[in-house]
Scaffold this active site. Structure first.
Site, short mmCIF file in Angstrom:
data_model
loop_
_atom_site.label_atom_id
_atom_site.label_comp_id
_atom_site.label_asym_id
_atom_site.label_seq_id
_atom_site.Cartn_x
_atom_site.Cartn_y
_atom_site.Cartn_z
N CYS A 62 46.81 32.77 41.08
CA CYS A 62 47.44 32.08 41.98
C CYS A 62 48.35 31.03 41.47
O CYS A 62 48.76 29.86 42.16
CB CYS A 62 46.42 31.44 43.13
SG CYS A 62 45.51 30.08 42.55
N PRO A 66 34.73 31.38 45.28
CA PRO A 66 33.75 31.28 46.02
C PRO A 66 33.27 32.88 46.81
O PRO A 66 32.40 32.69 47.49
CB PRO A 66 34.38 30.60 47.55
CG PRO A 66 35.53 30.75 47.44
CD PRO A 66 35.91 30.99 45.96
N ASP A 78 29.92 33.39 37.65
CA ASP A 78 30.61 32.00 37.69
C ASP A 78 29.92 30.96 36.80
O ASP A 78 28.77 30.82 36.67
CB ASP A 78 30.83 31.51 39.37
CG ASP A 78 32.07 30.39 39.26
OD1 ASP A 78 32.91 30.85 39.54
OD2 ASP A 78 31.78 29.34 38.95
N ASP A 96 40.05 37.08 38.09
CA ASP A 96 40.97 36.15 38.83
C ASP A 96 40.91 34.80 38.18
O ASP A 96 40.04 33.90 38.34
CB ASP A 96 40.24 35.97 40.25
CG ASP A 96 41.20 35.14 41.16
OD1 ASP A 96 42.23 34.42 40.66
OD2 ASP A 96 40.74 34.43 42.10
N LYS A 99 37.04 37.53 47.12
CA LYS A 99 37.31 38.89 46.74
C LYS A 99 36.24 39.86 46.59
O LYS A 99 36.51 41.15 46.74
CB LYS A 99 38.30 38.71 45.31
CG LYS A 99 39.63 37.72 45.63
CD LYS A 99 40.25 37.62 44.46
CE LYS A 99 41.32 36.59 44.67
NZ LYS A 99 40.87 35.18 45.02
#
Length: 442
Positions: free
Chosen positions: A377, A257, A277, A324, A260
């Site tokens: 993550c 979203p 995205d 990411d 970062k």
């Protein structure tokens, strides 16, 4: 007024039960369920209550299911799945949330009636009263982890399994990222104190403040004006891994979203940032975050697949790329407890392929001497150390740059933080540098 308050309390319990029913029995994600349900509740206190109930219920479902198995003569049939969800919501209010028992019981029993289950209201009342009197059975939180994932933990982190499980079971604190374009960390900490909110300034996190427990963003001074964001410490440290010159051209390849990317722009508004995205709706959230934080006026946003560079890249190389990568999210189970319900081992195999394809597709877009941050993550070796090592093995002009202890423990060519360490989420970091003229930079 009392009648209105009671009706609102019942509505919140019904909403919580419906969200839990979707997560537990219909494969819906908790994030998506709350995203639909919470905006329909006008009172922010009810929104906070629903969110707290849902998270707590998923964390204690092993204990709740043990209670149901012991306290009712036969398992609930599938048609009573909504009742099971409501009972879990009721148990969660008593333990661990510790809400006033009378109000929790009364509102949950009335919620059963509101859900068209008046014939089961007495059962709900009896079970919640027993939970109040006897407490829920104790259980092992490891039982919530699917067997394939427990096996991965034992293989990847044999000496840290219990610590990972414990760190994932605890409620996450509230990490704040102060927008340095709008004020200082010390200044914002004082604003919190003036509002009666205690916060610490953890070492090693330049823009972070830490608040114990959860806190609705509506209570944060200046949140709507862009003075602060909620972002875990592990995610905030991503900005530290990229030493960028002023005006650098930067790609955030899986941006939504947008936290970062926004952090990078808060530190240097002159960056020429491109945010990608694949999902246009999620990309709009990046733009919304940029607007709230007063950053990214010159940023370029593309709804595109990062692997298909021909569809969006203008041919100018990037000084730095942030990947990411999509991952199993096994490092953020304390924030997404439904991961344990929905993640399958076959998902991991597919994610590993996606991560490798992204690395290979993005590497040619990096200028010689530029850096690519590969972060996840996840806490699983296949997505992290093994993935990074495999990339180095097949990419002659890539080298991994050293990262210090501030990013966690050594893990192949990168660093791994496990859930709960430094009060942070589980996170993996690797920094690759592209050699100049296809020669390794030393």
């Amino acid at each position: 007024m009392a009648g209105t308050s009671q009706a609102t309390g019942v509505a919140a319990r019904v909403v919580a039960a419906n969200v839990l029913d979707g997560v537990l029995h219909h494969g819906r994600s908790l994030k998506a369920g709350l995203g639909v349900a919470l905006p329909a509740l006008p009172d922010p206190r009810d929104r906070a209550l629903v969110e707290a109930i849902c998270f707590a219920a998923l964390r204690i479902r092993h204990r709740a299911d043990a209670a149901l198995a012991a306290w009712i003569p036969s398992p609930l049939p599938k048609r009573d799945a909504p009742l099971r969800a409501l009972l879990l919501a009721g148990f969660a209010q008593l333990d661990p949330l510790g809400l006033p028992a009378h109000a929790a019981l009364a509102a949950t029993v009335d919620a059963a009636r509101a859900m068209g289950r008046a014939h089961q209201a007495k059962l709900v009342n009896a079970l919640l009263r027993r939970a109040q009197r006897d407490g829920l059975p104790e259980g092992d939180w490891r039982d919530l982890w699917p067997s394939w994932l427990r096996g991965r933990l034992r293989s990847d982190w044999p000496d840290a399994v219990d610590a990972i499980v414990a760190g994932s079971a605890n409620q996450a604190p509230t990490w704040l990222r102060v927008n340095r374009l709008r004020g200082t960390r010390d200044g914002y900490r004082q604003r919190l104190l003036d509002a009666g909110i205690a916060a610490t300034a953890p070492g090693g996190f330049e823009d972070a403040l830490l608040i114990e427990g959860s806190l609705p963003v509506a209570q944060l001074p200046g949140f709507g004006e862009g003075d602060v964001s909620v972002q875990d410490g592990s995610a905030q440290q991503v900005a530290d891994t990229l030493a960028l010159p002023a005006g650098a051209r930067v790609l955030d390849a899986c941006a939504a979203p947008g936290g970062k990317a926004a952090h990078l722009l808060e530190r240097d508004p002159t960056l020429r940032l491109v945010a990608l995205d694949v999902d246009p709706a999620r990309l709009r959230k990046v733009g919304d975050n940029f607007a709230r934080l007063h950053v990214g006026a010159q940023a370029t946003l593309h709804a595109a697949d990062a692997v298909d560079a021909d569809g969006w890249w203008d041919g100018e190389p990037f000084d730095a790329i942030l990947l990411d990568a999509p991952c199993s999210a096994t490092g953020i189970i304390r924030r997404q407890p439904d991961v344990l319900l929905h993640r399958r081992e076959r998902d991991l195999d597919a994610l590993v392929l996606v991560q490798a394809s992204l690395l290979d597709a993005l590497w040619p877009l990096l200028r010689p001497g530029g850096t690519l941050a590969y972060v996840t993550c996840s806490i699983l070796d296949a997505e992290n150390a093994a993935q990074a090592s495999a990339f180095l093995a097949r990419t002659p002009d890539a080298e991994a740059l050293p990262l210090g202890e501030a990013y966690g423990r050594p893990a192949g060519p990168g660093r791994q933080r496990l859930p709960g360490e430094q009060a942070c989420d589980g996170f993996f970091y690797t920094i690759f540098r592209r050699g100049v003229d296809d020669a390794r930079v030393t």
